[in-house]
Scaffold this active site. Structure first.
Site: not given
Length: 205
Positions: A68, A14-16, A36-37, A133
């Protein structure tokens, strides 16, 4: 560099996944492939899709879940817990020396993670986001593009901060929340759900 001359198998074309592959390449992974399925997808960017997720046991190499959805990331990392899941950090992220990151976490370009912060496994610290922090970012959290977490914040597992969201100092957010894009969280959240607005409140619809 930890990835030099290693193979990385990314689940999710995917894009991610494409961004994950770019970071892996910059870290020195020389051989990057996808699973990928969706059998209609044959490539992701310049990298080949060589099979489906169930083909993973037949393949050698480190593994990264480039998906994602937190529940899917968790399920796949648990299913293949015997594999090596590297931590991927873009060289243009700013990371304090005493921070720590769990396996299978990605930190993207322009992100800042400041001193004393702990980030769990399977997390996404997205482009130009910041974590200040002494924060605790638990497993499978996604901090979206441009979201900001102020100091001494604790974010529960599988919570998603939308693009541009802000969490004020000393706030705790429970597991399984969705914080909408641009929302501002100013007090503790104890109930899983979707929170939107300034200040953020639970969406009842």
């Amino acid at each position: 560099m930890p990835g030099v001359n290693k193979k990385l198998i990314i689940i999710g074309a995917s894009g991610h996944g494409k961004v994950v592959a770019d970071i892996a390449m910059l870290m020195g992974f020389a051989d990057i492939v996808f699973l990928d399925d969706n059998e209609n997808i044959t490539s992701c960017g310049k990298y080949p899709v060589i099979g489906k997720t169930n083909d993973l046991p037949k393949l050698d190499g480190d593994v990264f879940v480039g998906i994602g959805n937190a529940k899917i990331r968790e399920a796949l990392m648990n299913k293949y817990c015997d594999r090596v899941f590297p931590t991927l950090i873009h060289p243009k992220a700013v990371i304090a020396e005493d921070t720590s990151f769990g396996t299978g976490t990605v930190v993207m370009a322009g992100a800042v993670v400041n001193s004393g912060t702990t980030v769990g496994k399977g997390c996404i610290i997205n482009t130009c986001s910041s974590v200040d922090h002494d924060c605790v970012i638990n497993d499978y959290v996604h901090i979206s593009v441009g979201a900001h977490v102020c100091g001494t914040v604790n974010i529960g597992e599988s919570t998603w901060l939308g693009a541009g969201a802000t969490v004020s100092n000393n706030v705790n957010i429970c597991s399984g929340c969705m914080i909408g894009a641009g929302a501002v969280v100013i007090k503790n959240i104890y109930e899983a759900g979707t929170y939107v607005g300034v200040p953020a409140i639970i969406n009842q619809f």
